[in-house]
Design an enzyme around this catalytic site. Structure first.
Site, PDB file in Angstrom:
ATOM      1  N   TRP A  99       0.861  -1.187   0.000  1.00  0.00           N
ATOM      2  CA  TRP A  99       0.000   0.000   0.000  1.00  0.00           C
ATOM      3  C   TRP A  99       0.895   1.234   0.000  1.00  0.00           C
ATOM      4  CZ3 TRP A  99       0.782   3.422   3.955  1.00  0.00           C
ATOM      5  CH2 TRP A  99       1.304   2.941   5.161  1.00  0.00           C
ATOM      6  N   GLU A 139       7.342   8.739  13.877  1.00  0.00           N
ATOM      7  CA  GLU A 139       7.605   8.100  12.585  1.00  0.00           C
ATOM      8  C   GLU A 139       8.489   8.987  11.708  1.00  0.00           C
ATOM      9  OE1 GLU A 139       6.814   5.117  11.572  1.00  0.00           O
ATOM     10  OE2 GLU A 139       5.224   4.448  12.935  1.00  0.00           O
ATOM     11  N   GLU A 193       9.143   1.890   6.281  1.00  0.00           N
ATOM     12  CA  GLU A 193       8.771   2.774   7.394  1.00  0.00           C
ATOM     13  C   GLU A 193       8.447   4.193   6.913  1.00  0.00           C
ATOM     14  OE1 GLU A 193       8.283   2.604  10.630  1.00  0.00           O
ATOM     15  OE2 GLU A 193       8.681   0.465  10.916  1.00  0.00           O
ATOM     16  N   HIS A 223       4.928   5.466   6.666  1.00  0.00           N
ATOM     17  CA  HIS A 223       4.090   5.697   7.850  1.00  0.00           C
ATOM     18  C   HIS A 223       3.957   7.188   8.169  1.00  0.00           C
ATOM     19  CE1 HIS A 223       5.263   1.368   9.287  1.00  0.00           C
ATOM     20  NE2 HIS A 223       4.582   1.382   8.157  1.00  0.00           N
ATOM     21  N   GLU A 242       9.110  -2.247  17.785  1.00  0.00           N
ATOM     22  CA  GLU A 242       8.165  -2.584  16.714  1.00  0.00           C
ATOM     23  C   GLU A 242       6.890  -3.175  17.319  1.00  0.00           C
ATOM     24  OE1 GLU A 242       8.531  -1.631  13.691  1.00  0.00           O
ATOM     25  OE2 GLU A 242      10.617  -1.680  13.095  1.00  0.00           O
ATOM     26  N   THR A 247       4.981  -0.153  18.766  1.00  0.00           N
ATOM     27  CA  THR A 247       4.291   0.673  17.759  1.00  0.00           C
ATOM     28  C   THR A 247       3.105  -0.100  17.166  1.00  0.00           C
ATOM     29  OG1 THR A 247       5.987   0.029  16.152  1.00  0.00           O
ATOM     30  CG2 THR A 247       6.163   2.228  17.084  1.00  0.00           C
ATOM     31  N   ASP A 253       2.257  -3.440   9.291  1.00  0.00           N
ATOM     32  CA  ASP A 253       3.685  -3.326   8.920  1.00  0.00           C
ATOM     33  C   ASP A 253       4.573  -3.519  10.154  1.00  0.00           C
ATOM     34  OD1 ASP A 253       3.017  -2.652   6.322  1.00  0.00           O
ATOM     35  OD2 ASP A 253       3.902  -0.638   6.359  1.00  0.00           O
ATOM     36  N   GLU A 254       4.204  -2.846  11.227  1.00  0.00           N
ATOM     37  CA  GLU A 254       5.030  -2.902  12.447  1.00  0.00           C
ATOM     38  C   GLU A 254       5.123  -4.341  12.956  1.00  0.00           C
ATOM     39  OE1 GLU A 254       6.437  -0.211  12.676  1.00  0.00           O
ATOM     40  OE2 GLU A 254       5.147   1.546  12.783  1.00  0.00           O
ATOM     41  N   HIS A 282       7.675  -6.196  10.966  1.00  0.00           N
ATOM     42  CA  HIS A 282       9.028  -5.758  11.338  1.00  0.00           C
ATOM     43  C   HIS A 282       9.449  -6.365  12.680  1.00  0.00           C
ATOM     44  CE1 HIS A 282       8.369  -1.911   8.703  1.00  0.00           C
ATOM     45  NE2 HIS A 282       8.496  -3.001   7.991  1.00  0.00           N
TER      46      HIS A 282
HETATM   47 FE   LIG Z   1       8.384   0.321  12.934  1.00  0.00          FE
HETATM   48 FE   LIG Z   2       6.499   2.869  11.662  1.00  0.00          FE
END
Ligand SMILES: [Fe+2]
Ligand SMILES: [Fe+2]
Length: 331
Positions: free
Chosen positions: A39, A82, A117, A120, A170, A173, A202-203, A206
């Site tokens: 995305w 971020e 990242e 974000h 991570e 977040t 996403d976090e 990670h």
């Molecule tokens: Fe992150």
């Molecule tokens: Fe992030």
């Protein structure tokens, strides 16, 4: 390098990192997605080339009006955190005992992680700008300060401390973006809820990657990893935006108010801190790690007892009551 089945002699971070590097390179695609399948911020934001642009902005602003004051404050703090990405990227490239070759596993990981990242802060910043609720100049001053102030998180340039910190962060977040998504939905802002939801996932990916680096290191250098983990927890995991400030105010002051707001809303609390610690203890099977030296055993004993101790402290913590008025938010 051959797979190592035995413990590496103490103090040989370099060998462990050389052992980890091919793993990073091979496993990267498991934790990161191909660029064109990802995305992008544009998928969520009003398109300025469309006739409907101004209507879309009006809708966005109407929903954003419903967000509580604390939630807007937390969202701004999250966004600035971020946007301080250059700090984290340069910190990752300063890690010692890794091969800094651009084609090597570490540098490729750092760049691909940074690239993910970067979306974000980009997405959240544009949303906040369009929302009409934010004094952008004040927010931008805080971002510039935070980048200038950097971080002081107690990892030094040690790869183990670094991966322990990033694993923790991570996960943290993930929790906070997920909770903001939930609250935004409750307040009726479905767009913001969707945005924070995709960031949170996403976090989570990670977090899995950094946790796997430590799991691998634990296989061959358990005592040293354990001592590094103990050390980070004794120092306490501080948030990357811990030096956050507003214009004219001392370093770190805005961070204290930001984290009070997060605590009040239940976006990120002292209990979450303990839950994350527990998740890491489980993931790295800390309790059952064998063949530790004396320092490693002491570290393990400290770590397995820590959640209960921290929960007792969290119980006694007072909920910050008063809502602080930030310069970032229009009244
Ligand atoms: Fe992150
Ligand atoms: Fe992030």
């Amino acid at each position: 390098m051959q797979a190592l089945t035995q413990q590496i002699p103490e103090g040989s971070r370099k060998e462990v990192m050389a052992y980890l590097e091919p793993f990073m390179l091979n496993e990267m695609s498991e934790y990161l997605k191909p660029v064109e399948e990802m995305w992008q911020p544009a998928d969520f934001l009003p398109d300025a080339s469309r006739d409907t642009f101004f209507n879309e902005i009006r809708d966005l602003q109407e929903s954003a009006q419903e967000l509580s004051y604390d939630l807007v404050a937390v969202l701004i703090g999250d966004t600035i955190t971020e946007e301080a990405l250059p700090t984290y990227e340069s910190w990752l490239t300063m890690v010692e005992n890794v091969n800094k070759n651009e084609q090597g596993g570490w540098m490729k990981w750092v760049r691909a992680w940074t690239a993910e990242e970067n979306r974000h802060g980009d997405l959240l910043n544009k949303y906040l700008y369009l929302s009409g609720r934010v004094n952008m100049r004040e927010m931008e001053i805080s971002t510039q300060y935070l980048l200038q102030d950097g971080i002081d998180i107690g990892t030094g340039n040690d790869p183990y401390r670094n991966f322990i910190y990033t694993s923790f962060q991570e996960l943290a977040t993930n929790v906070s973006h997920r909770r903001v998504a939930g609250l935004a939905k409750k307040d009726g802002d479905r767009l913001l809820a969707k945005m924070c939801g995709v960031i949170a996932s996403d976090e989570a990916r990670h977090a899995k990657a950094y946790m796997s680096f430590i799991s691998k290191a634990m296989e061959v250098d358990s005592s040293e990893v354990m001592v590094a983990f103990e050390d980070m927890m004794r120092k306490k995991i501080v948030m990357p935006a811990h030096l956050l400030r507003e214009s004219g105010e001392p370093q770190g002051e805005a961070f204290a108010h930001f984290s009070d707001a997060a605590q009040r809303l239940g976006v990120y609390t002292a209990v979450d801190y303990v839950d994350i610690l527990k998740e890491l203890l489980r993931e790295w099977k800390v309790e059952s790690v064998k063949e530790l030296n004396e320092a490693g055993e002491r570290a393990r004993d400290y770590l397995v007892r820590l959640p209960d101790r921290l929960l007792r402290l969290a119980d006694r913590m007072k909920m910050p009551e008063k809502t602080f008025r930030f310069k970032w938010i229009h009244d």
